[in-house]
Design an enzyme around this catalytic site. Structure first.
Site, mmCIF file in Angstrom:
data_model
loop_
_atom_site.group_PDB
_atom_site.id
_atom_site.type_symbol
_atom_site.label_atom_id
_atom_site.label_comp_id
_atom_site.label_asym_id
_atom_site.label_seq_id
_atom_site.Cartn_x
_atom_site.Cartn_y
_atom_site.Cartn_z
ATOM 1 N N ALA A 240 -3.905 7.881 -4.762
ATOM 2 C CA ALA A 240 -2.582 7.311 -5.020
ATOM 3 C C ALA A 240 -2.809 5.860 -5.438
ATOM 4 O O ALA A 240 -3.020 4.979 -4.603
ATOM 5 C CB ALA A 240 -1.723 7.390 -3.760
ATOM 6 N N GLY B 157 0.814 -1.215 0.000
ATOM 7 C CA GLY B 157 0.000 0.000 0.000
ATOM 8 C C GLY B 157 0.838 1.250 0.000
ATOM 9 O O GLY B 157 2.043 1.212 -0.278
ATOM 10 N N ASN B 158 0.202 2.368 0.266
ATOM 11 C CA ASN B 158 0.931 3.633 0.366
ATOM 12 C C ASN B 158 0.296 4.483 1.454
ATOM 13 O O ASN B 158 -0.729 4.113 2.023
ATOM 14 C CB ASN B 158 0.955 4.361 -0.985
ATOM 15 N N ARG B 159 0.903 5.634 1.741
ATOM 16 C CA ARG B 159 0.506 6.395 2.918
ATOM 17 C C ARG B 159 -0.631 7.388 2.668
ATOM 18 O O ARG B 159 -0.991 8.154 3.550
ATOM 19 C CB ARG B 159 1.723 7.152 3.476
ATOM 20 N N SER B 160 -1.210 7.369 1.495
ATOM 21 C CA SER B 160 -2.264 8.354 1.215
ATOM 22 C C SER B 160 -3.473 8.128 2.134
ATOM 23 O O SER B 160 -3.963 7.006 2.270
ATOM 24 C CB SER B 160 -2.713 8.232 -0.243
#
Ligand code: FMN
Length: 387
Positions: A262, A196-199
């Site tokens: 994102a 995943g990502n931090r958005s």
């Protein structure tokens, strides 16, 4: 669409205020529920906050601005407190601080309603221009009958529409459909793990909220939001890049498309079925590129449509890469934000962006994301006015 403060007080009819909240939200209103302690004996505040997708925030919850204050059901007790200007809980404090219309739906036992004290309080409220809906006649919860039932939620919603419809001018995006994506996709490694990502989704949610306030018909593609979706928008859950691609392309005809999520650039080629058990072996994962949703939307775009992409870049040539991205993806605008800075962008309340268009660049200084959203939508409106 209006911002409505919904007071709920301690009568049996408080449960009907749950339906009222749902109907008001469905009608596109931004509803802020405020319950008295009496109301919480009948229904949990959490129910209302979940239905309204809002909970009171900040150190001054009684000073929230609203277009309309609705109190439904209104008990004899709170009716008296409103009539005499008491301010001994958040609802009555908010009522004193509110400078717009007040619509109330009393509900109580018929003898309480007919008591001269209650009738004198009703007269005081009427004199001050408070609109009183009901109470309706009929069988009461305690088994007696007479005037005392709260009017039905549908009747209250219809009256709200008349009051705010007369007050609110249609926004500049009225009649326009706007699709916005928010959050960060999660690509499954196995049944429980993901890449995943931090958005957090704050930027996309702010865009959805601002577009709704400007009258647009908003659909939000929600990828694992860390913040609640705003009221009055259609929410479609898109947890993975494939979900987001499918749902975005299905709505590719929207008047305005803003791809703020994102979306993962890579996804595990072969996610493991079930949960991969822990063992002493290394776990090597091959990642393959995902589809480029913005480019697909850019290739399929129709005349007059406005397409906005985001470029989360960092370092020296970040802005140049954002400019190149706008051309390559056939987007009208690319919003560049520098993700190498910790104080803005990903998972932060504020942002600082450069809006890149065909004709140049507009720098938007560091500000809360709702203000950044307003600046981006100003550019969108400028482009729409040319078509
Ligand atoms: C079972 C039950 C039902 C009640 N229903 C009502 C009602 O429908 N209307 C009303 O004015 N008071 C009703 N009351 C009394 C209120 O709950 C009480 O006056 C309370 O102080 C109201 O507080 P509030 O106005 O701050 O919410 C009821 C009390 C009980 C125990």
């Amino acid at each position: 669409m209006a911002r409505i403060l919904l007071g709920v007080t301690g009568g049996i009819a408080a449960y009907k205020a749950c339906t009222l909240t749902r109907l008001l939200v469905r009608a596109g209103h931004d509803v802020l529920p405020v319950l008295t302690a009496g109301a919480e004996r009948f229904v949990a505040a959490e129910t209302f906050h979940a239905l309204a997708r809002k909970s009171p925030q900040g150190p001054y919850p009684h000073l929230e601005r609203a277009d309309l204050l609705v109190v439904a059901p209104l008990t004899a007790n709170t009716l008296a407190r409103l009539a005499h200007g008491l301010a001994d809980d958040v609802l009555t404090e908010a009522a004193l601080a509110h400078d717009g219309p007040l619509l109330v739906a009393p509900a109580m036992n018929v003898r309480m309603w007919q008591h001269p004290a209650t009738q004198a309080n009703v007269a005081l409220l009427r004199e001050r221009g408070v609109e009183i809906l009901g109470p309706a006649e009929g069988e009461l919860a305690e088994g007696e009958s007479g005037a005392g039932r709260m009017v039905e939620p549908e009747e209250i919603v219809a009256r709200v529409a008349e009051i705010v419809g007369a007050a609110a001018p249609p926004g500049p995006l009225a009649g326009r459909s706007l699709l916005v994506s928010a959050g960060g996709t999660r690509e499954p490694l196995d049944a429980v793990r993901y890449v995943g990502n931090r958005s957090s989704g704050r930027m996309g949610v702010a865009l959805a909220e601002e577009a709704r306030a400007r009258g647009a018909d908003v659909t939000l593609l929600a990828a694992n939001l860390a913040v609640p979706a705003p009221a009055g928008v259609t929410v479609v859950e898109t947890p993975t890049a494939a979900d987001l691609e499918r749902e975005a392309l299905a709505r590719g005809g929207s008047d305005v498309i803003v791809m703020a999520a994102a979306v993962a650039d890579y996804t595990p080629s072969q996610p493991v079925r079930g949960k991969r058990p822990k063992d002493a072996e290394p776990w090597t994962v091959a990642l393959e590129p995902t589809a480029d949703v913005l480019a697909a939307l850019g290739s399929a775009r129709r005349p007059g449509q406005v397409l906005v992409g985001f470029a989360a870049e960092g370092g020296e040539n970040g802005l140049d890469r954002a400019k190149a991205k706008r051309v390559a993806k056939k987007a009208d605008l690319v919003v560049y934000n520098d993700v190498s800075r910790g104080d803005i962008g990903f998972d932060a309340d504020e942002n600082e962006v450069v809006v890149v268009s065909q004709t140049g660049e507009r720098s938007v200084p560091k500000a809360p994301k709702r203000e950044i959203a307003a600046a981006i939508l100003d550019e969108v409106e400028r482009l729409l006015s040319k078509t």
